[in-house]
Design an enzyme around this catalytic site. Structure first.
Site, mmCIF file in Angstrom:
data_model
loop_
_atom_site.group_PDB
_atom_site.id
_atom_site.type_symbol
_atom_site.label_atom_id
_atom_site.label_comp_id
_atom_site.label_asym_id
_atom_site.label_seq_id
_atom_site.Cartn_x
_atom_site.Cartn_y
_atom_site.Cartn_z
ATOM 1 N N ARG A 9 -4.482 6.867 7.618
ATOM 2 C CA ARG A 9 -4.191 5.892 6.563
ATOM 3 C C ARG A 9 -4.108 4.474 7.125
ATOM 4 O O ARG A 9 -4.376 3.501 6.427
ATOM 5 C CB ARG A 9 -2.897 6.268 5.823
ATOM 6 C CG ARG A 9 -2.623 5.336 4.649
ATOM 7 C CD ARG A 9 -1.571 5.840 3.687
ATOM 8 N NE ARG A 9 -1.428 4.872 2.597
ATOM 9 C CZ ARG A 9 -0.729 5.069 1.499
ATOM 10 N NH1 ARG A 9 -0.098 6.201 1.322
ATOM 11 N NH2 ARG A 9 -0.661 4.137 0.566
ATOM 12 N N ARG A 62 18.084 7.135 -8.549
ATOM 13 C CA ARG A 62 17.528 7.907 -7.411
ATOM 14 C C ARG A 62 16.122 8.421 -7.673
ATOM 15 O O ARG A 62 15.672 9.389 -7.094
ATOM 16 C CB ARG A 62 18.446 9.071 -7.045
ATOM 17 C CG ARG A 62 19.818 8.618 -6.612
ATOM 18 C CD ARG A 62 20.528 9.654 -5.775
ATOM 19 N NE ARG A 62 21.761 9.096 -5.274
ATOM 20 C CZ ARG A 62 22.880 9.032 -5.992
ATOM 21 N NH1 ARG A 62 22.912 9.517 -7.210
ATOM 22 N NH2 ARG A 62 23.952 8.497 -5.469
ATOM 23 N N GLU A 69 1.172 7.473 6.332
ATOM 24 C CA GLU A 69 0.564 6.598 7.351
ATOM 25 C C GLU A 69 0.957 6.964 8.777
ATOM 26 O O GLU A 69 1.420 6.144 9.553
ATOM 27 C CB GLU A 69 0.929 5.136 7.051
ATOM 28 C CG GLU A 69 -0.052 4.163 7.710
ATOM 29 C CD GLU A 69 0.150 2.728 7.266
ATOM 30 O OE1 GLU A 69 0.027 2.490 6.054
ATOM 31 O OE2 GLU A 69 0.410 1.878 8.112
ATOM 32 N N LYS A 101 -9.753 5.870 -1.173
ATOM 33 C CA LYS A 101 -8.324 5.702 -0.887
ATOM 34 C C LYS A 101 -7.578 7.010 -1.173
ATOM 35 O O LYS A 101 -6.720 7.428 -0.392
ATOM 36 C CB LYS A 101 -7.726 4.556 -1.697
ATOM 37 C CG LYS A 101 -6.246 4.372 -1.384
ATOM 38 C CD LYS A 101 -5.725 2.988 -1.495
ATOM 39 C CE LYS A 101 -4.276 2.930 -1.000
ATOM 40 N NZ LYS A 101 -3.624 1.667 -1.292
ATOM 41 N N LYS A 156 2.420 3.225 -2.104
ATOM 42 C CA LYS A 156 3.240 2.289 -1.333
ATOM 43 C C LYS A 156 3.872 1.329 -2.323
ATOM 44 O O LYS A 156 3.165 0.687 -3.120
ATOM 45 C CB LYS A 156 2.375 1.497 -0.350
ATOM 46 C CG LYS A 156 2.114 2.203 0.943
ATOM 47 C CD LYS A 156 1.565 1.200 1.949
ATOM 48 C CE LYS A 156 1.113 1.871 3.217
ATOM 49 N NZ LYS A 156 0.486 0.893 4.144
ATOM 50 N N GLU A 206 -11.156 -6.206 -0.765
ATOM 51 C CA GLU A 206 -10.614 -4.866 -0.489
ATOM 52 C C GLU A 206 -11.672 -3.783 -0.759
ATOM 53 O O GLU A 206 -11.649 -2.726 -0.142
ATOM 54 C CB GLU A 206 -9.349 -4.601 -1.317
ATOM 55 C CG GLU A 206 -8.205 -5.578 -1.066
ATOM 56 C CD GLU A 206 -7.343 -5.237 0.162
ATOM 57 O OE1 GLU A 206 -7.672 -4.299 0.907
ATOM 58 O OE2 GLU A 206 -6.331 -5.952 0.368
ATOM 59 N N HIS A 257 -2.112 -10.805 7.551
ATOM 60 C CA HIS A 257 -0.684 -11.093 7.329
ATOM 61 C C HIS A 257 -0.232 -12.287 8.152
ATOM 62 O O HIS A 257 0.600 -13.075 7.704
ATOM 63 C CB HIS A 257 0.174 -9.873 7.673
ATOM 64 C CG HIS A 257 0.257 -8.882 6.550
ATOM 65 N ND1 HIS A 257 0.885 -7.665 6.669
ATOM 66 C CD2 HIS A 257 -0.202 -8.934 5.288
ATOM 67 C CE1 HIS A 257 0.793 -7.016 5.518
ATOM 68 N NE2 HIS A 257 0.124 -7.762 4.677
ATOM 69 N N ASN A 293 -5.453 -0.553 6.771
ATOM 70 C CA ASN A 293 -4.897 -1.854 7.135
ATOM 71 C C ASN A 293 -5.922 -2.731 7.849
ATOM 72 O O ASN A 293 -5.568 -3.780 8.398
ATOM 73 C CB ASN A 293 -3.676 -1.667 8.060
ATOM 74 C CG ASN A 293 -2.565 -0.924 7.361
ATOM 75 O OD1 ASN A 293 -2.374 -1.086 6.162
ATOM 76 N ND2 ASN A 293 -1.850 -0.085 8.089
ATOM 77 N N HIS A 298 -3.786 -12.902 -0.945
ATOM 78 C CA HIS A 298 -3.755 -11.737 -0.050
ATOM 79 C C HIS A 298 -5.183 -11.264 0.289
ATOM 80 O O HIS A 298 -5.527 -11.079 1.460
ATOM 81 C CB HIS A 298 -2.944 -10.622 -0.715
ATOM 82 C CG HIS A 298 -2.940 -9.349 0.054
ATOM 83 N ND1 HIS A 298 -2.254 -9.193 1.236
ATOM 84 C CD2 HIS A 298 -3.559 -8.163 -0.179
ATOM 85 C CE1 HIS A 298 -2.447 -7.975 1.697
ATOM 86 N NE2 HIS A 298 -3.234 -7.323 0.857
ATOM 87 N N HIS A 331 -5.713 -6.450 7.949
ATOM 88 C CA HIS A 331 -4.404 -6.832 7.409
ATOM 89 C C HIS A 331 -3.462 -7.429 8.447
ATOM 90 O O HIS A 331 -2.639 -8.270 8.103
ATOM 91 C CB HIS A 331 -3.732 -5.634 6.735
ATOM 92 C CG HIS A 331 -4.315 -5.329 5.386
ATOM 93 N ND1 HIS A 331 -5.639 -4.985 5.201
ATOM 94 C CD2 HIS A 331 -3.767 -5.345 4.149
ATOM 95 C CE1 HIS A 331 -5.858 -4.793 3.913
ATOM 96 N NE2 HIS A 331 -4.751 -5.003 3.255
#
Ligand code: NAD
Length: 370
Positions: A245, A125, A241, A231, A147, A189, A256, A249, A270, A252
């Site tokens: 935030r 956990r 987000e 960042k 993330k 990036e 994607h 993206n 990527h 992206h």
């Protein structure tokens, strides 16, 4: 600043942590990690390629600090971010008899970082983890912000958690062994931060991008620090987000879709997909009358000058049907209530979230772009 190493704090209250950027950080990883340990036991997770270069050095450093360590090696590549590999990784780690005070250490690129972070978020956990990012992309982006996640057959990063590391050690020496294509993918990036928030920084990229990609130490450190600082500030304001935030993206959602089209293979990395995605976002914004055409041209010119991809054909994407790209885009996590959210530029240095992108115009645009 200590020697050539710079420190930066991600301000997240009791989950705040430091990012260290500079050379020879793996050599002193044991010393930096030790004060954070609740138990003198770590499990290092790495991939086979990175391990060949840096695992022995990390082990030496952990030994010197008197830290007991175990290691799990994963095959390199995006395929490692699936449920099967994750299941095996989790059981291997548990097999070492870990306790809540054990720390995981991710030594590698974004793949290793994302999988290890997700293991840390879920095993027992939640246990601590540290990131030692070894790709430029991981140093400027994926290792910061918490993330974590893995891919499914339905889509990328659809299983995951927001879970912050306790420490990030961005050892810029590791970039020397990185293939140039991977380096450039990470550079995309870096440019992204300039494009979404900081026109000055984009102008710096125009002047120094090639020196950075030739791994001159000062430009590398400056770019990694500036990216992490930006960042960190965005994440500190909006960890989960719900607002700004999402600007991270940028490129992206288009990217994607291109990655899905190429099956998340080596055909399109990527960062390369993000580079193409940012150009598509600029071109689409020009089409919508939001951006002046010379702005988009300026970005394209910079990508050409540094060797980033600028054309879909160059990465083997001839004629992907617009409808399919839109379907891929609609499966992205940024879809809410069936509405497509896009991050679009107003100009270099200023991007915004468009919550309800006009789908007909997008389809028409993609049909011509493809
Ligand atoms: N969590 C986030 O916020 C976030 C952000 C951006 C991207 N990502 C994820 O990051 C992943 C991409 O990360 P990546 O580009 O670092 O890819 P990667 O981890 O697959 O690394 C790229 C390749 O470089 C090799 N490599 C790594 N470091 C090396 C070094 N120093 N020398 C030689 N070879 C080295 C690896 O073995 C691998 O083959 C994607 O899965 C993406 O979804 C996550």
């Amino acid at each position: 600043m200590i020697g050539e190493v710079e420190r930066l704090r991600v301000e997240l209250g009791e989950r705040a942590y430091e990012i260290l950027v500079g050379p020879r950080l793996i050599e002193r990883a044991g010393r930096e990690i030790l004060p954070l340990l609740r138990r003198r036991q770590v499990v290092t997770v790495s991939d086979e390629t990175v391990a060949r270069h840096y695992l022995a050095e990390l082990h030496r450093s952990l030994d010197q600090a008197g830290i007991v360590h175990h290691t799990v090696l994963l095959p390199p590549g995006e395929e490692t971010k699936d449920l099967d590999h994750f299941g095996r990784l989790a059981e291997e780690i548990l097999g070492f008899g870990i306790e809540r005070g054990t720390m995981l250490v991710a030594l590698g690129g974004g793949v290793v970082g994302d999988v290890t972070g997700f293991a840390a978020a879920t095993l027992l956990r939640g246990i601590d983890f540290a990131q030692i990012p070894t790709t430029l992309l991981a140093q400027v982006d994926s290792s910061v912000g918490g993330k974590t996640g893995i891919n499914t057959r339905i889509g990328k990063n659809l299983i995951g958690a927001f879970y912050q590391p306790r420490l990030v050690l961005a050892d810029t020496d590791t970039l020397t062994s990185l293939p140039r294509r991977e380096l450039l993918a990470g550079y995309a990036e870096i440019v992204k931060y300039g494009l979404i928030r900081d026109a000055e920084f984009f102008a710096w990229c125009e002047r120094q991008g090639n020196a950075l990609c030739a791994l001159e130490p000062d430009p590398v450190r400056h770019a990694v620090m500036t990216s992490c600082r930006m960042k960190a500030a965005i994440v500190a304001d909006d960890e989960r987000e719900e607002g700004d935030r999402a600007l991270l993206n940028f490129g992206h959602t288009f990217g994607h879709a291109l990655e899905t089209e190429t099956g998340f293979t080596n055909r399109l990395l990527h960062g390369e997909a993000v580079a193409l995605g940012m150009l598509l976002a600029f071109d689409f914004a020009v089409r919508l009358g939001l951006v002046a055409a010379p702005e988009a041209e300026r970005v394209r010119r910079h990508f050409e000058n540094t060797g980033l991809p600028t054309r879909l054909e160059a990465v083997g994407l001839t004629d992907p049907p617009a409808d399919r790209l839109i379907t891929h885009m609609s499966k992205d996590k940024k879809v809410r209530d069936g509405r497509l959210t896009l991050i679009l530029p107003r100009c270099v240095g200023d991007a915004f979230v468009m919550k309800d992108a006009p789908l007909d115009a997008l389809r028409e645009f993609l049909a011509e772009a493809a």
